[in-house]
Design an enzyme around this catalytic site. Structure first.
Site, PDB file in Angstrom:
ATOM      1  N   GLU A 145      10.803  -6.926  -0.036  1.00 41.95           N
ATOM      2  CA  GLU A 145      10.917  -6.570   1.389  1.00 41.95           C
ATOM      3  C   GLU A 145      12.009  -7.416   2.051  1.00 41.95           C
ATOM      4  O   GLU A 145      11.837  -7.965   3.128  1.00 41.95           O
ATOM      5  CB  GLU A 145       9.564  -6.793   2.093  1.00 41.95           C
ATOM      6  CG  GLU A 145       8.404  -6.045   1.461  1.00 41.95           C
ATOM      7  CD  GLU A 145       7.083  -6.227   2.183  1.00 41.95           C
ATOM      8  OE1 GLU A 145       6.044  -5.894   1.591  1.00 41.95           O
ATOM      9  OE2 GLU A 145       7.089  -6.694   3.342  1.00 41.95           O
ATOM     10  N   GLU A 197      -0.647  -9.825   0.335  1.00 43.07           N
ATOM     11  CA  GLU A 197      -0.866 -10.927   1.294  1.00 43.07           C
ATOM     12  C   GLU A 197      -2.296 -11.442   1.301  1.00 43.07           C
ATOM     13  O   GLU A 197      -2.947 -11.528   2.356  1.00 43.07           O
ATOM     14  CB  GLU A 197      -0.439 -10.466   2.691  1.00 43.07           C
ATOM     15  CG  GLU A 197       1.024 -10.023   2.738  1.00 43.07           C
ATOM     16  CD  GLU A 197       1.475  -9.455   4.064  1.00 43.07           C
ATOM     17  OE1 GLU A 197       2.605  -8.923   4.127  1.00 43.07           O
ATOM     18  OE2 GLU A 197       0.703  -9.540   5.038  1.00 43.07           O
TER      19      GLU A 197
HETATM   20  O1  G3I Z   1       2.564   5.313  14.067  1.00 45.48           O
HETATM   21  C1  G3I Z   1       2.230   4.671  15.287  1.00 45.48           C
HETATM   22  C2  G3I Z   1       2.680   5.557  16.433  1.00 45.48           C
HETATM   23  O2  G3I Z   1       1.891   6.737  16.426  1.00 45.48           O
HETATM   24  C3  G3I Z   1       2.485   4.811  17.735  1.00 45.48           C
HETATM   25  O3  G3I Z   1       2.985   5.615  18.811  1.00 45.48           O
HETATM   26  C4  G3I Z   1       3.298   3.491  17.667  1.00 45.48           C
HETATM   27  C5  G3I Z   1       3.164   2.707  18.937  1.00 45.48           C
HETATM   28  O4  G3I Z   1       2.246   1.719  18.841  1.00 45.48           O
HETATM   29  O5  G3I Z   1       2.797   2.687  16.561  1.00 45.48           O
HETATM   30  C6  G3I Z   1       3.027   3.347  15.338  1.00 45.48           C
HETATM   31  O6  G3I Z   1       2.502   2.561  14.339  1.00 45.48           O
HETATM   32  C7  G3I Z   1       3.337   1.415  14.061  1.00 45.48           C
HETATM   33  C8  G3I Z   1       3.792   1.530  12.593  1.00 45.48           C
HETATM   34  O7  G3I Z   1       4.510   0.323  12.232  1.00 45.48           O
HETATM   35  C9  G3I Z   1       4.694   2.709  12.365  1.00 45.48           C
HETATM   36  O8  G3I Z   1       5.869   2.558  13.091  1.00 45.48           O
HETATM   37  C10 G3I Z   1       2.452   0.187  14.214  1.00 45.48           C
HETATM   38  O9  G3I Z   1       2.163   0.044  15.611  1.00 45.48           O
HETATM   39  C11 G3I Z   1       3.232  -1.045  13.750  1.00 45.48           C
HETATM   40  O10 G3I Z   1       2.377  -2.168  13.740  1.00 45.48           O
HETATM   41  C12 G3I Z   1       3.688  -0.808  12.288  1.00 45.48           C
HETATM   42  O11 G3I Z   1       4.460  -1.930  11.960  1.00 45.48           O
HETATM   43  C13 G3I Z   1       4.610  -2.064  10.531  1.00 45.48           C
HETATM   44  C14 G3I Z   1       3.942  -3.364  10.091  1.00 45.48           C
HETATM   45  O12 G3I Z   1       4.180  -3.552   8.681  1.00 45.48           O
HETATM   46  C15 G3I Z   1       2.473  -3.293  10.361  1.00 45.48           C
HETATM   47  O13 G3I Z   1       1.778  -4.116   9.633  1.00 45.48           O
HETATM   48  C16 G3I Z   1       6.110  -2.148  10.244  1.00 45.48           C
HETATM   49  O14 G3I Z   1       6.717  -0.882  10.551  1.00 45.48           O
HETATM   50  C17 G3I Z   1       6.339  -2.480   8.774  1.00 45.48           C
HETATM   51  O15 G3I Z   1       7.720  -2.729   8.557  1.00 45.48           O
HETATM   52  C18 G3I Z   1       5.549  -3.739   8.413  1.00 45.48           C
HETATM   53  O16 G3I Z   1       5.717  -3.987   7.026  1.00 45.48           O
HETATM   54  C19 G3I Z   1       5.021  -5.112   6.487  1.00 45.48           C
HETATM   55  C20 G3I Z   1       4.664  -4.784   5.047  1.00 45.48           C
HETATM   56  O17 G3I Z   1       3.902  -3.638   4.987  1.00 45.48           O
HETATM   57  C21 G3I Z   1       3.960  -5.948   4.411  1.00 45.48           C
HETATM   58  N1  G3I Z   1       4.710  -7.196   4.550  1.00 45.48           N
HETATM   59  C22 G3I Z   1       5.175  -7.537   5.878  1.00 45.48           C
HETATM   60  C23 G3I Z   1       5.917  -6.360   6.488  1.00 45.48           C
HETATM   61  C24 G3I Z   1       6.389  -6.736   7.875  1.00 45.48           C
HETATM   62  O18 G3I Z   1       5.311  -6.975   8.718  1.00 45.48           O
END
Ligand code: G3I
Length: 383
Positions: A275, A170
């Site tokens: 994805e 990205e």
């Molecule tokens: O691990 C922490 C946990 O300890 C905490 O309690 C919880 C509550 O806030 O957050 C958890 O972290 C989250 C993480 O996912 C794991 O679940 C983050 O807040 C959350 O922001 C993160 O979201 C991920 C996102 O990328 C972040 O950028 C999504 O799961 C994931 O599917 C998404 O994937 C991205 C690709 O990497 C790149 N392209 C877009 C795609 C969708 O955004």
């Protein structure tokens, strides 16, 4: 993907009563009123498309640690490629200058070896989910040191094990220009070439991909092509383009997707859909792309199907996936991999983005890990 067509198809099909219903174990949130699916136990995506392309999925922590037996059975049966949804990202794998957390990444790679999967590393250089120490770096020299250490240590550790890396993720704006980030600010546009150069040395046997969303859109696609041509002109290895595919049942157009496959492969690159998911819920403003920093208020309008997807939408989703896979099959020689961004609807990030706490249905398997009509339509192709 011009889905007004599917609306026409939908009306026609409903008129003919195409869908007969009986599904004993239906639960409100996951199943849609008991649909009869022509899916036999050994209906496997990876087997069905074994001569076409890899079929992958993104794994979260509980799936990597095989905490859910039904998920584990489904993953092993359906998929032959895996991507870590979060655990190889900077904030998880390198929280400090000299602090690396490899436990989950090691388990992920071991999982892939155990199940003979094609293993994707996601992602080495990305403006998002960076550890705080990186965001606080002031000088270009320090940032280059971080990039060098990060890529050498992470990609180096899994050299010969990880088959493909999303080296840079990205890095472009919707108009195809370079996205502003700490990397662009401190290192200039050359940071992308540097990242691929470092990855090629650290993981000589791995494919090196540029990965992004909306790069099927003409303007952003032109930006990717310019970026690739610059890398190739500098003699820097790049092997593939990852079109993320965070789409909806409303689009993009199949024409844009087809042109992307043709134009990226014409550069001598592999093309993968890295994805894939199709949101079935209204977007706050039909916003563009997957920029995770956006967020909006929940409401019954924005979360219309908390207790199951109506047949009309279920079929629309099925028709969309069918149309997509028809296109993928048509261009199978140019496509290496189709990865779904999650195993089942319950895991999808789209339940919590761009609005937290919604019930979405973007994948082929429901919340009981049961195949959905979309799975049936995709599996019916080629028979
Ligand atoms: O691990 C922490 C946990 O300890 C905490 O309690 C919880 C509550 O806030 O957050 C958890 O972290 C989250 C993480 O996912 C794991 O679940 C983050 O807040 C959350 O922001 C993160 O979201 C991920 C996102 O990328 C972040 O950028 C999504 O799961 C994931 O599917 C998404 O994937 C991205 C690709 O990497 C790149 N392209 C877009 C795609 C969708 O955004």
């Amino acid at each position: 993907m011009n889905f007004s067509l599917s609306a026409i198809v939908l009306t026609a099909i409903l008129a003919t009563g195409f869908l007969s219903v009986s599904h004993p174990k239906s639960s409100p949130a996951s199943c849609d009123h008991g649909r009869k699916l022509h899916v036999t136990p050994d209906s496997s995506l990876k087997i069905h498309f074994r001569n076409d392309f890899l079929i992958g999925t993104a794994l979260n922590v509980s799936e990597i640690e095989e905490k859910e037996p039904e998920a584990s059975r489904l993953i092993a049966a359906q998929f032959n490629a895996i991507t870590p949804e979060n655990i190889m990202k900077c904030e998880v794998i390198q929280p400090g200058w000299n602090e690396y957390h490899f436990d989950l990444a090691d388990k992920f790679v071991a999982y892939g070896k155990k199940h003979d999967m094609f293993i994707v590393g996601h992602t080495l250089i990305w403006h998002s989910q960076l550890s705080p120490f990186v965001k606080n770096i002031q000088s270009g020299d320090s940032l280059l040191l971080f990039m060098t250490n990060h890529i050498n240590t992470v990609a180096g550790r899994y050299a010969g094990k990880v088959n493909s890396w999303d080296v840079v993720n990205e890095a472009l704006n919707e108009d195809g220009t370079l996205r502003n980030s700490i990397f662009l600010e401190k290192l200039g546009p050359d940071y992308i070439r540097k990242a691929f150069e470092l990855a090629a040395k650290a993981a000589p046997g791995a494919e090196l991909y540029y990965n992004d969303y909306n790069i099927e859109q003409p303007k952003k696609r032109a930006g990717v092509i310019a970026l690739v041509k610059k890398l190739k002109a500098s003699g820097t290895r790049i092997d593939g383009i990852g079109i993320q595919g965070h789409w909806s049942t409303k689009g993009p157009s199949l024409e844009d997707i087809e042109n992307s496959i043709l134009e990226y492969s014409a550069l001598g690159l592999k093309v993968s859909f890295t994805e894939l998911d199709l949101t079935c819920l209204p977007n706050p403003w039909d916003l563009q792309g997957a920029e995770v920093s956006q967020n909006f208020k929940n409401s019954p309008f924005m979360n219309p199907y908390p207790h199951g997807l109506p047949d009309s939408v279920q079929l629309k989703l099925a028709n969309c996936y069918e149309a997509l896979f028809k296109l993928f099959i048509k261009h199978k020689v140019k496509i290496e991999r189709i990865t779904f961004w999650g195993v089942s609807d319950s895991q999808s990030w789209l339940n919590n983005w761009p609005i937290y706490g919604r019930t979405n249905y973007p994948l082929l398997f429901d919340r009981n890990y049961k195949p959905k009509p979309a799975f049936e339509k995709v599996m019916a192709l080629k028979d």
